[in-house]
Scaffold this motif. Structure first.
Motif, PDB file in Angstrom:
ATOM      1  N   MET A   1       0.794  -1.365  -0.016  1.00 26.74           N
ATOM      2  CA  MET A   1       0.043   0.115  -0.156  1.00 26.74           C
ATOM      3  C   MET A   1       0.841   1.253   0.098  1.00 26.74           C
ATOM      4  O   MET A   1       1.722   1.188   0.506  1.00 26.74           O
ATOM      5  CB  MET A   1      -0.994   0.006   1.085  1.00 26.74           C
ATOM      6  N   ALA A   2       0.394   2.380  -0.665  1.00 24.01           N
ATOM      7  CA  ALA A   2       1.269   3.553  -0.535  1.00 24.01           C
ATOM      8  C   ALA A   2       1.121   4.296   0.697  1.00 24.01           C
ATOM      9  O   ALA A   2       0.089   4.458   1.329  1.00 24.01           O
ATOM     10  CB  ALA A   2       0.546   4.580  -1.645  1.00 24.01           C
ATOM     11  N   THR A   3       2.318   4.892   1.080  1.00 21.56           N
ATOM     12  CA  THR A   3       2.377   5.367   2.414  1.00 21.56           C
ATOM     13  C   THR A   3       2.787   6.756   2.443  1.00 21.56           C
ATOM     14  O   THR A   3       3.252   7.349   3.217  1.00 21.56           O
ATOM     15  CB  THR A   3       3.187   4.251   3.287  1.00 21.56           C
ATOM     16  N   ASP A   4       2.803   7.510   1.147  1.00 19.25           N
ATOM     17  CA  ASP A   4       3.251   8.922   1.241  1.00 19.25           C
ATOM     18  C   ASP A   4       2.095   9.694   1.904  1.00 19.25           C
ATOM     19  O   ASP A   4       1.305   9.459   2.356  1.00 19.25           O
ATOM     20  CB  ASP A   4       3.213   9.286  -0.320  1.00 19.25           C
ATOM     21  N   SER A   5       2.693  11.120   2.158  1.00 20.71           N
ATOM     22  CA  SER A   5       2.221  11.740   3.077  1.00 20.71           C
ATOM     23  C   SER A   5       0.648  11.981   2.780  1.00 20.71           C
ATOM     24  O   SER A   5      -0.379  12.145   3.425  1.00 20.71           O
ATOM     25  CB  SER A   5       2.875  13.317   3.273  1.00 20.71           C
ATOM     26  N   GLU A   6       0.376  12.529   1.196  1.00 19.14           N
ATOM     27  CA  GLU A   6      -0.997  12.645   0.856  1.00 19.14           C
ATOM     28  C   GLU A   6      -1.720  11.773   1.086  1.00 19.14           C
ATOM     29  O   GLU A   6      -2.996  11.871   1.575  1.00 19.14           O
ATOM     30  CB  GLU A   6      -1.041  12.951  -0.462  1.00 19.14           C
ATOM     31  N   ARG A  61      -9.438  -2.228   7.358  1.00 19.66           N
ATOM     32  CA  ARG A  61      -8.373  -1.413   6.540  1.00 19.66           C
ATOM     33  C   ARG A  61      -7.224  -1.068   7.589  1.00 19.66           C
ATOM     34  O   ARG A  61      -6.229  -1.142   6.955  1.00 19.66           O
ATOM     35  CB  ARG A  61      -8.969  -0.100   6.113  1.00 19.66           C
ATOM     36  N   LEU A  62      -7.726  -0.775   8.503  1.00 23.80           N
ATOM     37  CA  LEU A  62      -6.337  -0.493   9.431  1.00 23.80           C
ATOM     38  C   LEU A  62      -5.638  -1.621   9.911  1.00 23.80           C
ATOM     39  O   LEU A  62      -4.315  -1.688   9.905  1.00 23.80           O
ATOM     40  CB  LEU A  62      -7.108  -0.131  11.071  1.00 23.80           C
ATOM     41  N   GLY A  63      -6.084  -2.912   9.837  1.00 21.92           N
ATOM     42  CA  GLY A  63      -5.808  -4.077  10.365  1.00 21.92           C
ATOM     43  C   GLY A  63      -4.727  -4.467   8.880  1.00 21.92           C
ATOM     44  O   GLY A  63      -3.785  -5.261   9.298  1.00 21.92           O
ATOM     45  N   ALA A  64      -5.278  -4.344   8.000  1.00 23.87           N
ATOM     46  CA  ALA A  64      -4.439  -4.506   6.870  1.00 23.87           C
ATOM     47  C   ALA A  64      -3.363  -3.703   6.395  1.00 23.87           C
ATOM     48  O   ALA A  64      -2.527  -4.237   5.677  1.00 23.87           O
ATOM     49  CB  ALA A  64      -5.339  -4.640   5.521  1.00 23.87           C
ATOM     50  N   PHE A  65      -3.035  -2.473   6.854  1.00 26.30           N
ATOM     51  CA  PHE A  65      -2.139  -1.756   6.664  1.00 26.30           C
ATOM     52  C   PHE A  65      -0.895  -2.068   7.550  1.00 26.30           C
ATOM     53  O   PHE A  65      -0.973  -2.832   8.597  1.00 26.30           O
ATOM     54  CB  PHE A  65      -2.774  -0.210   7.184  1.00 26.30           C
ATOM     55  N   GLU A  66       0.224  -1.782   7.045  1.00 24.21           N
ATOM     56  CA  GLU A  66       1.254  -1.864   7.985  1.00 24.21           C
ATOM     57  C   GLU A  66       1.347  -1.186   9.035  1.00 24.21           C
ATOM     58  O   GLU A  66       0.522  -0.177   9.138  1.00 24.21           O
ATOM     59  CB  GLU A  66       2.485  -1.439   7.028  1.00 24.21           C
ATOM     60  N   ALA A 145      -2.722   8.872  15.718  1.00 22.84           N
ATOM     61  CA  ALA A 145      -4.008   8.491  15.692  1.00 22.84           C
ATOM     62  C   ALA A 145      -4.358   7.338  14.969  1.00 22.84           C
ATOM     63  O   ALA A 145      -5.111   6.495  15.496  1.00 22.84           O
ATOM     64  CB  ALA A 145      -4.937   9.604  15.062  1.00 22.84           C
ATOM     65  N   LEU A 146      -3.797   7.247  13.801  1.00 24.79           N
ATOM     66  CA  LEU A 146      -3.768   5.799  13.158  1.00 24.79           C
ATOM     67  C   LEU A 146      -3.204   4.756  14.056  1.00 24.79           C
ATOM     68  O   LEU A 146      -3.588   3.656  13.937  1.00 24.79           O
ATOM     69  CB  LEU A 146      -3.134   5.956  11.823  1.00 24.79           C
ATOM     70  N   TRP A 147      -1.986   5.158  14.589  1.00 25.08           N
ATOM     71  CA  TRP A 147      -1.322   4.295  15.404  1.00 25.08           C
ATOM     72  C   TRP A 147      -2.426   3.516  16.411  1.00 25.08           C
ATOM     73  O   TRP A 147      -2.647   2.539  16.701  1.00 25.08           O
ATOM     74  CB  TRP A 147      -0.015   4.572  16.085  1.00 25.08           C
ATOM     75  N   TRP A 148      -2.969   4.469  17.265  1.00 29.00           N
ATOM     76  CA  TRP A 148      -3.750   4.090  18.288  1.00 29.00           C
ATOM     77  C   TRP A 148      -5.159   3.408  17.743  1.00 29.00           C
ATOM     78  O   TRP A 148      -5.322   2.309  18.444  1.00 29.00           O
ATOM     79  CB  TRP A 148      -4.297   5.299  18.942  1.00 29.00           C
ATOM     80  N   TRP A 149      -5.752   3.784  16.609  1.00 32.81           N
ATOM     81  CA  TRP A 149      -6.878   3.274  16.253  1.00 32.81           C
ATOM     82  C   TRP A 149      -6.334   1.752  15.823  1.00 32.81           C
ATOM     83  O   TRP A 149      -7.129   0.720  16.016  1.00 32.81           O
ATOM     84  CB  TRP A 149      -7.275   3.812  14.953  1.00 32.81           C
ATOM     85  N   GLN A 150      -5.452   1.705  15.200  1.00 37.69           N
ATOM     86  CA  GLN A 150      -4.943   0.414  14.652  1.00 37.69           C
ATOM     87  C   GLN A 150      -4.548  -0.630  15.823  1.00 37.69           C
ATOM     88  O   GLN A 150      -5.107  -1.793  15.682  1.00 37.69           O
ATOM     89  CB  GLN A 150      -3.592   0.351  13.825  1.00 37.69           C
ATOM     90  N   PHE A 151      -3.703  -0.038  16.730  1.00 41.12           N
ATOM     91  CA  PHE A 151      -3.693  -0.840  17.883  1.00 41.12           C
ATOM     92  C   PHE A 151      -4.619  -1.326  18.731  1.00 41.12           C
ATOM     93  O   PHE A 151      -4.829  -2.484  18.959  1.00 41.12           O
ATOM     94  CB  PHE A 151      -2.386  -0.160  18.808  1.00 41.12           C
ATOM     95  N   SER A 152      -5.707  -0.395  19.021  1.00 38.39           N
ATOM     96  CA  SER A 152      -6.762  -0.643  19.782  1.00 38.39           C
ATOM     97  C   SER A 152      -7.657  -1.531  19.084  1.00 38.39           C
ATOM     98  O   SER A 152      -8.647  -2.349  19.619  1.00 38.39           O
ATOM     99  CB  SER A 152      -7.382   0.724  20.333  1.00 38.39           C
ATOM    100  N   TYR A 153      -7.745  -1.451  17.743  1.00 39.32           N
ATOM    101  CA  TYR A 153      -8.721  -2.460  16.768  1.00 39.32           C
ATOM    102  C   TYR A 153      -8.132  -3.807  16.937  1.00 39.32           C
ATOM    103  O   TYR A 153      -9.046  -4.540  17.236  1.00 39.32           O
ATOM    104  CB  TYR A 153      -8.359  -2.038  15.462  1.00 39.32           C
TER     105      TYR A 153
END
Length: 203
Positions: A1-6, A61-66, A145-153
């Motif tokens: 998956m793309a991970t650039d800033s935008e 989607r969060l779980g599938a992301f790196e 925020a993404l880290w927290w949502w992913q971790f808590s998911y």
């Protein structure tokens, strides 16, 4: 998956939008009057079914992301979490008679452990996790925020939301597939049985 800033900013915005939608819906449902008791709880189930399903899509989607890695070693202070006890209490009243449900805690445990959960508790716990991440997001800490949502998911709200979804699906199935309780119909059925029995006895 793309991970650039935008791409990351757009992804975070989509997750945040779904989080807000879930929180608004649960709060609105909890604020409903409880004049009709259990009927109000049943009436809210289709809306909850939609919101929990959409939230689990965001979680997937969060779980599938790196793995997201916060910029700081320690989590930034997101401020105090809001007190959601009032919402929990209102949901418990709304779902009176429907609140408790059984769930397999870990399907891979031997033997599986059956737990008794409450919709009101689980929905409030999910909301608490989501609000915490939303505080990071609204303060501009997107990656955190993404880290927290992913971790808590992965650790908490993903399993809780999956359990809630199964419970809601079961309630909707019972409500729509099982015949409604109709005293007049039951009385008529009893009369027909009595007439049939009398006819048999006369033979």
């Amino acid at each position: 998956m793309a991970t650039d800033s935008e791409d990351l900013t757009e992804f975070a915005e989509q997750i945040a939008d779904q989080v807000r939608s879930f929180l608004i819906s649960v709060r609105d449902i909890a604020a409903q009057p409880d004049e009709d008791g259990i009927d109000e709880g049943l009436a809210s189930l289709p809306y909850l079914l939609l919101e929990v399903s959409q939230l689990l899509l965001a979680g997937g989607r969060l779980g599938a992301f790196e793995d997201f890695v916060p910029e700081e070693r320690f989590e930034s202070d997101a401020g105090p979490d809001p007190d959601l006890d009032t919402m929990r209490d209102r949901l418990a009243v709304l779902f009176e008679g429907l609140d408790e449900y059984a769930e397999v805690f870990d399907p891979y445990a031997a033997p599986p452990e059956i737990t008794v959960n409450r919709l009101s508790d689980d929905l409030t716990a999910i909301a608490t996790d989501l609000v915490h991440g939303l505080a990071h997001y609204e303060d501009g800490r997107v990656v955190e925020a993404l880290w927290w949502w992913q971790f808590s998911y992965v650790s908490t709200w993903g399993a809780a939301a999956s359990a809630v979804l199964r419970a809601i699906q079961s309630l909707i199935a019972h409500d729509r597939l099982e015949p409604a309780h109709d005293p007049e119909t039951e009385a008529t059925d009893r009369e027909l049985v009595e007439v049939a029995e009398e006819a048999v006895q006369r033979r």
